[in-house]
Scaffold this active site. Structure first.
Site, PDB file in Angstrom:
ATOM      1  N   ASP A 191      17.670  50.815  80.857  1.00 35.68           N
ATOM      2  CA  ASP A 191      18.960  50.911  80.176  1.00 35.68           C
ATOM      3  C   ASP A 191      20.088  50.342  81.020  1.00 35.68           C
ATOM      4  O   ASP A 191      21.104  49.907  80.475  1.00 35.68           O
ATOM      5  CB  ASP A 191      19.283  52.375  79.857  1.00 35.68           C
ATOM      6  CG  ASP A 191      18.590  52.853  78.596  1.00 35.68           C
ATOM      7  OD1 ASP A 191      18.097  52.015  77.826  1.00 35.68           O
ATOM      8  OD2 ASP A 191      18.532  54.084  78.394  1.00 35.68           O
TER       9      ASP A 191
ATOM     10  N   SER B 284      18.141  55.244  68.635  1.00 34.88           N
ATOM     11  CA  SER B 284      17.335  54.948  69.812  1.00 34.88           C
ATOM     12  C   SER B 284      16.015  55.702  69.762  1.00 34.88           C
ATOM     13  O   SER B 284      15.922  56.802  69.208  1.00 34.88           O
ATOM     14  CB  SER B 284      18.113  55.322  71.076  1.00 34.88           C
ATOM     15  OG  SER B 284      17.461  54.824  72.213  1.00 34.88           O
TER      16      SER B 284
ATOM     17  N   HIS C 134      12.770   9.581  48.025  1.00 37.56           N
ATOM     18  CA  HIS C 134      12.163   9.864  49.327  1.00 37.56           C
ATOM     19  C   HIS C 134      11.114   8.793  49.648  1.00 37.56           C
ATOM     20  O   HIS C 134      11.074   8.232  50.755  1.00 37.56           O
ATOM     21  CB  HIS C 134      11.481  11.238  49.318  1.00 37.56           C
ATOM     22  CG  HIS C 134      12.408  12.403  49.475  1.00 37.56           C
ATOM     23  ND1 HIS C 134      13.317  12.753  48.521  1.00 37.56           N
ATOM     24  CD2 HIS C 134      12.540  13.303  50.495  1.00 37.56           C
ATOM     25  CE1 HIS C 134      13.983  13.827  48.918  1.00 37.56           C
ATOM     26  NE2 HIS C 134      13.541  14.179  50.123  1.00 37.56           N
TER      27      HIS C 134
ATOM     28  N   HIS D 195      21.115  60.648  73.118  1.00 34.50           N
ATOM     29  CA  HIS D 195      21.981  59.639  72.507  1.00 34.50           C
ATOM     30  C   HIS D 195      22.682  60.207  71.272  1.00 34.50           C
ATOM     31  O   HIS D 195      23.898  60.124  71.145  1.00 34.50           O
ATOM     32  CB  HIS D 195      21.173  58.399  72.119  1.00 34.50           C
ATOM     33  CG  HIS D 195      21.013  57.419  73.236  1.00 34.50           C
ATOM     34  ND1 HIS D 195      22.062  56.706  73.760  1.00 34.50           N
ATOM     35  CD2 HIS D 195      19.923  57.028  73.937  1.00 34.50           C
ATOM     36  CE1 HIS D 195      21.626  55.918  74.736  1.00 34.50           C
ATOM     37  NE2 HIS D 195      20.334  56.100  74.862  1.00 34.50           N
TER      38      HIS D 195
ATOM     39  N   GLN E  28      16.346  59.783  75.617  1.00 38.24           N
ATOM     40  CA  GLN E  28      16.679  59.171  74.332  1.00 38.24           C
ATOM     41  C   GLN E  28      17.298  60.180  73.381  1.00 38.24           C
ATOM     42  O   GLN E  28      18.225  59.875  72.640  1.00 38.24           O
ATOM     43  CB  GLN E  28      15.437  58.544  73.693  1.00 38.24           C
ATOM     44  CG  GLN E  28      14.846  57.420  74.504  1.00 38.24           C
ATOM     45  CD  GLN E  28      15.870  56.387  74.901  1.00 38.24           C
ATOM     46  OE1 GLN E  28      16.447  55.711  74.056  1.00 38.24           O
ATOM     47  NE2 GLN E  28      16.132  56.247  76.190  1.00 38.24           N
TER      48      GLN E  28
ATOM     49  N   GLU F  80      10.825  51.104  70.098  1.00 35.18           N
ATOM     50  CA  GLU F  80      11.858  50.390  70.851  1.00 35.18           C
ATOM     51  C   GLU F  80      11.517  50.415  72.343  1.00 35.18           C
ATOM     52  O   GLU F  80      11.483  49.384  73.009  1.00 35.18           O
ATOM     53  CB  GLU F  80      13.207  51.049  70.605  1.00 35.18           C
ATOM     54  CG  GLU F  80      14.357  50.437  71.387  1.00 35.18           C
ATOM     55  CD  GLU F  80      15.637  51.242  71.258  1.00 35.18           C
ATOM     56  OE1 GLU F  80      16.703  50.680  71.598  1.00 35.18           O
ATOM     57  OE2 GLU F  80      15.597  52.416  70.859  1.00 35.18           O
ATOM     58  N   HIS F  81      11.278  51.608  72.882  1.00 33.70           N
ATOM     59  CA  HIS F  81      10.892  51.788  74.283  1.00 33.70           C
ATOM     60  C   HIS F  81       9.500  52.421  74.341  1.00 33.70           C
ATOM     61  O   HIS F  81       9.274  53.442  73.691  1.00 33.70           O
ATOM     62  CB  HIS F  81      11.857  52.722  75.014  1.00 33.70           C
ATOM     63  CG  HIS F  81      13.292  52.327  74.914  1.00 33.70           C
ATOM     64  ND1 HIS F  81      14.192  52.966  74.074  1.00 33.70           N
ATOM     65  CD2 HIS F  81      14.004  51.357  75.548  1.00 33.70           C
ATOM     66  CE1 HIS F  81      15.381  52.418  74.206  1.00 33.70           C
ATOM     67  NE2 HIS F  81      15.306  51.436  75.084  1.00 33.70           N
TER      68      HIS F  81
ATOM     69  N   GLN G  77      36.933  46.153  60.562  1.00 26.75           N
ATOM     70  CA  GLN G  77      37.999  45.142  60.622  1.00 26.75           C
ATOM     71  C   GLN G  77      37.808  44.200  61.814  1.00 26.75           C
ATOM     72  O   GLN G  77      38.117  43.004  61.725  1.00 26.75           O
ATOM     73  CB  GLN G  77      39.383  45.814  60.688  1.00 26.75           C
ATOM     74  CG  GLN G  77      39.630  46.697  61.883  1.00 26.75           C
ATOM     75  CD  GLN G  77      39.199  48.146  61.651  1.00 26.75           C
ATOM     76  OE1 GLN G  77      38.348  48.423  60.816  1.00 26.75           O
ATOM     77  NE2 GLN G  77      39.811  49.066  62.387  1.00 26.75           N
TER      78      GLN G  77
ATOM     79  N   GLU H 124       5.132  14.668  45.156  1.00 22.69           N
ATOM     80  CA  GLU H 124       6.139  15.671  44.787  1.00 22.69           C
ATOM     81  C   GLU H 124       7.137  15.114  43.776  1.00 22.69           C
ATOM     82  O   GLU H 124       8.145  15.753  43.464  1.00 22.69           O
ATOM     83  CB  GLU H 124       6.886  16.144  46.048  1.00 22.69           C
ATOM     84  CG  GLU H 124       5.999  16.907  47.021  1.00 22.69           C
ATOM     85  CD  GLU H 124       6.750  17.414  48.248  1.00 22.69           C
ATOM     86  OE1 GLU H 124       7.945  17.071  48.397  1.00 22.69           O
ATOM     87  OE2 GLU H 124       6.149  18.148  49.033  1.00 22.69           O
TER      88      GLU H 124
END
Length: 436
Positions: free
Chosen positions: A367, A243, A426, A268, A265, A333-334, A197, A421
C-alpha cells in the site's frame, strides 16, 4: 464489555459452498437513480457554466466562502511549503516510497519499435505519452498521500508533460502531507475542488481547469458515477469497489499476523472484504481467537467489526490445491500467499491484482512503499484487469510503411478480402498499387 465478533465460517466441502461464496463476494458498485440524476445535473452545469459552477458547488458542498476560481488554485510554492510543514520522518517516508515507486515503474516503460521485412516494408509501434492526466485525490481528513504517489509517479515516468490534481478541502481542511506528496511526485497544477464537479471539470475543461486525457484516482460514489459518465470523452483508470484481501495460509504463520493482515483491509470501510483460506481447521480457530483478542485494541474497531461480520470469512479447504482453486475463483485485489514455499504455488495463480509472497510480506507494505502500484482491480475484475501502471499513461500507434514491392504483394490479398466484403473502393485502392 466488548461484544464477541461473529465471523462467517465456511467449508469448501459443503454442498452449498459455491452458492454461499457467490453471495459473500457479490458487490454492485452502481449508483441509485437519485445519485445518477444529481451527477448528470452537476456535469451539465459544469459544462455550461464552467468556473462559476465550480465556485458555487464548492461553496455548497465544501462549506467554503470562496469568490472565484483564484481562491481554488494552489501554486507550486504552496506545495513546496507543505514539505517544510510535515515532520522530517514523514518527509523521509514519502521520499523513500516515491523513489521505490518510481524505480519499479521505470521498468514498465515501453519504447517505440519497428522491424523491416525482406521487401523493405517497415512495421512497428509508436509509443506516445498522454498530453495531460488528471488525478483525483480525496480531501479533508480522509485523504491518502500514498494515492498521490501511486497515481502521479507512473504518469510522470510515462512522460506525461502535465499532471493536474484536484483535491477538495472541506471546511478549509488542508492535508499538508497530501500536498507534500504532490510536490515530491511532480504534480504540476492543483485545484482545491472535489466531487462530481471536479471530474466534470477535468473531463470537459473550464476557464481555469484544463481538460485532461485521462482521470485516475479514488473517490466516493459521486466521483465514481461521474467517472463512469465521462468515460469516452476521457479515459479513466477503473470503477473501483471496496478494498479486498484474500490470505492463503498453510497454518504455520503467527495467527496474530494473519488477523492483523485481515484488519488492514477491513479498517478501510464497512464494505471492505477480508477472507482467509486454510486447510488447517485448528489454525482457523487460532486466527478467530486472535481476531477477538486484537479487535478491542484497534482505533477503527467499529468499522473493522462491521466489515468482518458482514463481508469477511474464514474458509476451510481440503488442501492447498483447493485453496488456490478458490483463490482463482475469487480473483482478489490483494492475495497473500502466507505459505512455506510461495514460489511453488505462484505458477498456479491466474487471477490476482497483487500477490504478496511468503509470511513476511504484509499487504500493507504494498500500500505504501514496496514499489508496485496499489491501484488494483477489485470485485473479481482481476480476471481481466491489471494494476495501474506506466502503460495506462501511454498510447500505442501502429506504424505501416510499405515499399512498392510490399504494397503490390499485400494489395493482392487485400483486394480479394475487400471484394469478399463487397467493399469495392477498398479493393480498388489496394489494386492501384499492384504492379502488373
Amino acid at each position: 464489555m466488548t461484544a464477541p465478533i461473529a465471523i462467517r465460517r465456511l467449508n469448501a466441502a459443503d454442498p452449498g459452498f459455491n452458492k454461499h461464496l457467490d453471495h459473500l463476494l457479490s458487490w454492485e458498485s452502481v449508483s441509485d437513480d437519485g445519485v445518477n440524476e444529481r451527477v448528470l445535473d452537476i456535469i451539465k452545469n459544469v459544462r455550461e457554466r464552467g468556473d462559476a459552477a465550480l465556485v458555487e458547488y464548492t461553496q455548497r458542498f465544501d462549506g467554503l466562502a470562496v469568490n472565484s476560481m483564484a481562491d481554488l488554485i494552489l501554486p507550486r510554492e504552496r506545495l513546496e511549503l507543505a514539505l517544510t510543514r510535515i515532520t522530517p520522518a514523514q518527509r523521509q517516508a514519502l521520499e523513500v516510497a516515491a523513489e521505490r515507486v518510481r524505480s519499479y515503474h521505470e521498468k514498465q516503460k515501453q519504447d517505440s519499435w519497428t522491424y523491416t521485412e525482406a521487401d523493405g516494408t517497415v512495421l512497428g509501434q509508436k509509443v506516445t505519452p498522454l498530453d495531460r492526466a488528471g488525478l483525483y485525490v480525496p480531501g479533508g481528513k480522509a485523504s491518502y498521500p500514498s494515492s498521490v504517489l501511486m497515481n502521479a509517479i507512473p504518469a510522470k515516468v510515462a512522460g506525461v508533460p502535465e499532471v493536474v490534481m484536484v483535491v477538495p478541502t472541506p471546511r478549509g481542511e488542508i492535508n499538508e502531507i497530501v500536498l507534500a506528496a504532490a510536490c515530491i511526485a511532480g504534480v504540476d497544477r492543483v485545484f482545491t475542488i472535489g466531487g462530481a464537479q471536479a471530474v466534470a471539470a477535468l473531463a470537459y475543461g473550464t476557464e481555469s481547469v484544463p481538460p485532461v486525457d485521462k482521470i485516475v484516482g479514488p473517490g466516493n460514489i459521486y466521483v465514481a458515477t461521474a467517472k463512469r459518465h465521462v468515460f469516452g470523452k476521457v479515459g479513466i483508470d477503473m470503477i473501483a469497489g471496496p478494498s479486498e484481501i484474500l490470505v492463503v495460509c498453510d497454518g504455520q504463520t503467527d495467527p496474530d499476523w494473519i488477523a492483523m493482515d485481515l484488519f488492514s483491509q477491513a479498517e478501510h470501510d464497512e464494505d471492505a472484504q477480508s477472507i482467509l483460506l486454510s486447510p488447517d481447521a485448528e489454525f482457523l480457530d487460532k486466527v478467530a481467537a486472535s481476531i477477538a483478542q486484537l479487535l478491542p485494541t484497534m482505533e477503527r474497531e467499529a468499522i473493522i467489526r462491521t466489515s468482518m461480520e458482514t463481508r469477511g470469512a474464514l474458509i476451510l479447504v481440503k488442501d492447498m490445491e483447493q485453496a488456490i482453486e478458490v483463490a482463482n475463483r475469487i480473483a482478489p485485489e490483494h492475495l497473500e500467499l502466507s505459505v512455506a514455499d510461495p514460489d511453488a504455488w505462484l505458477p498456479h495463480i491466474r487471477h490476482a491484482g497483487a500477490i504478496f509472497m511468503g509470511r513476511y510480506t504484509a499487504e500493507a507494505l504494498g500500500d505504501y512503499c514496496a514499489g508496485p502500484n496499489h491501484v488494483l482491480p477489485t470485485s473479481g475484475t482481476a480476471r481481466f484487469s491489471s494494476p495501474l501502471g506506466v502503460y495506462d499513461f501511454q498510447k500505442r500507434s501502429s506504424i505501416i510503411h510499405c515499399s512498392a514491392q510490399g504494397a503490390s504483394e499485400l494489395g493482392k490479398s487485400a483486394s480479394v478480402l475487400a471484394r469478399g466484403e463487397s467493399l469495392t473502393a477498398h479493393a480498388r485502392s489496394a489494386e492501384y498499387r499492384i504492379k502488373n
